[in-house]
Write a protein that holds these residues in place. Structure first.
Motif, PDB file in Angstrom:
ATOM      1  N   VAL A  64      25.339  37.572 -44.676  1.00 14.69           N
ATOM      2  CA  VAL A  64      26.263  38.304 -43.808  1.00 14.69           C
ATOM      3  C   VAL A  64      25.762  39.702 -43.455  1.00 14.69           C
ATOM      4  O   VAL A  64      26.365  40.374 -42.602  1.00 14.69           O
ATOM      5  N   LYS A  65      24.684  40.124 -44.069  1.00 14.72           N
ATOM      6  CA  LYS A  65      24.171  41.480 -43.850  1.00 14.72           C
ATOM      7  C   LYS A  65      23.827  41.684 -42.380  1.00 14.72           C
ATOM      8  O   LYS A  65      23.211  40.836 -41.733  1.00 14.72           O
ATOM      9  N   GLY A  66      24.270  42.814 -41.852  1.00 16.10           N
ATOM     10  CA  GLY A  66      24.028  43.117 -40.453  1.00 16.10           C
ATOM     11  C   GLY A  66      25.100  42.597 -39.511  1.00 16.10           C
ATOM     12  O   GLY A  66      25.147  42.991 -38.340  1.00 16.10           O
ATOM     13  N   ARG A  67      25.962  41.723 -40.016  1.00 12.13           N
ATOM     14  CA  ARG A  67      27.046  41.177 -39.188  1.00 12.13           C
ATOM     15  C   ARG A  67      28.428  41.574 -39.716  1.00 12.13           C
ATOM     16  O   ARG A  67      29.352  41.757 -38.916  1.00 12.13           O
ATOM     17  N   PHE A  68      28.569  41.678 -41.027  1.00 12.72           N
ATOM     18  CA  PHE A  68      29.855  42.018 -41.645  1.00 12.72           C
ATOM     19  C   PHE A  68      29.809  43.455 -42.148  1.00 12.72           C
ATOM     20  O   PHE A  68      28.763  43.941 -42.598  1.00 12.72           O
ATOM     21  N   THR A  69      30.979  44.111 -42.098  1.00 12.30           N
ATOM     22  CA  THR A  69      31.098  45.469 -42.620  1.00 12.30           C
ATOM     23  C   THR A  69      32.366  45.557 -43.458  1.00 12.30           C
ATOM     24  O   THR A  69      33.455  45.243 -42.972  1.00 12.30           O
ATOM     25  N   ILE A  70      32.210  46.014 -44.698  1.00 10.24           N
ATOM     26  CA  ILE A  70      33.359  46.225 -45.571  1.00 10.24           C
ATOM     27  C   ILE A  70      33.714  47.706 -45.549  1.00 10.24           C
ATOM     28  O   ILE A  70      32.833  48.571 -45.502  1.00 10.24           O
ATOM     29  N   SER A  71      35.007  47.993 -45.566  1.00 12.91           N
ATOM     30  CA  SER A  71      35.462  49.379 -45.595  1.00 12.91           C
ATOM     31  C   SER A  71      36.798  49.428 -46.326  1.00 12.91           C
ATOM     32  O   SER A  71      37.437  48.394 -46.544  1.00 12.91           O
ATOM     33  N   ARG A  72      37.220  50.631 -46.684  1.00 14.42           N
ATOM     34  CA  ARG A  72      38.473  50.785 -47.398  1.00 14.42           C
ATOM     35  C   ARG A  72      39.242  51.975 -46.865  1.00 14.42           C
ATOM     36  O   ARG A  72      38.648  52.954 -46.401  1.00 14.42           O
TER      37      ARG A  72
END
Length: 124
Positions: A64-72
């Motif tokens: 998923v690297k480069g396509r998904f972004t996790i944030s809080r």
């Protein structure tokens, strides 16, 4: 005790985007690490992304690297997973999890709390 509730799943065409959200209730989760895991039909649950308590350290599966972004967003007690460039192989139930040491980890066994999951289906 912390309860987690995911939202944002659905059906999308390949190449499209979705944003998942996971809200914590029961107590503040600002010191917790968060993770997203997924489980496709007939497969074991796998790690997708994680974020530590500070929000500065992010971890991603290679798939998923480069396509998904996790944030809080600690003010909202919520973690997000922005998913772009979705592929049919991303189809799975997505689970969020919280880890009370705040370190962020790829290991599902280290997470203390889990949500019920939200279905993501990507059509080709």
């Amino acid at each position: 005790q912390v309860q987690l509730l995911e939202s944002g799943g659905g059906l999308v065409q390949a190449g499209g985007s979705l944003r998942l959200a996971c809200a914590a209730s029961g107590r503040t989760a600002s010191s917790y690490a968060w993770g997203w895991f997924r489980q496709a039909p007939g497969k074991e649950r796998e790690f997708a992304a994680a974020i530590d308590w500070s929000g500065h350290n992010l971890y991603y599966a290679d798939s998923v690297k480069g396509r998904f972004t996790i944030s809080r967003d600690n003010a909202k007690n919520t973690v997000y997973l922005q998913m772009n460039g979705l592929k049919p192989e991303d189809t799975a139930i997505y689970y969020c999890a919280a880890e009370n040491l705040g370190l962020g980890t790829r290991q599902s066994i280290r997470y203390n709390y889990w949500g019920q999951g939200t279905q993501v289906t990507v059509s080709s």
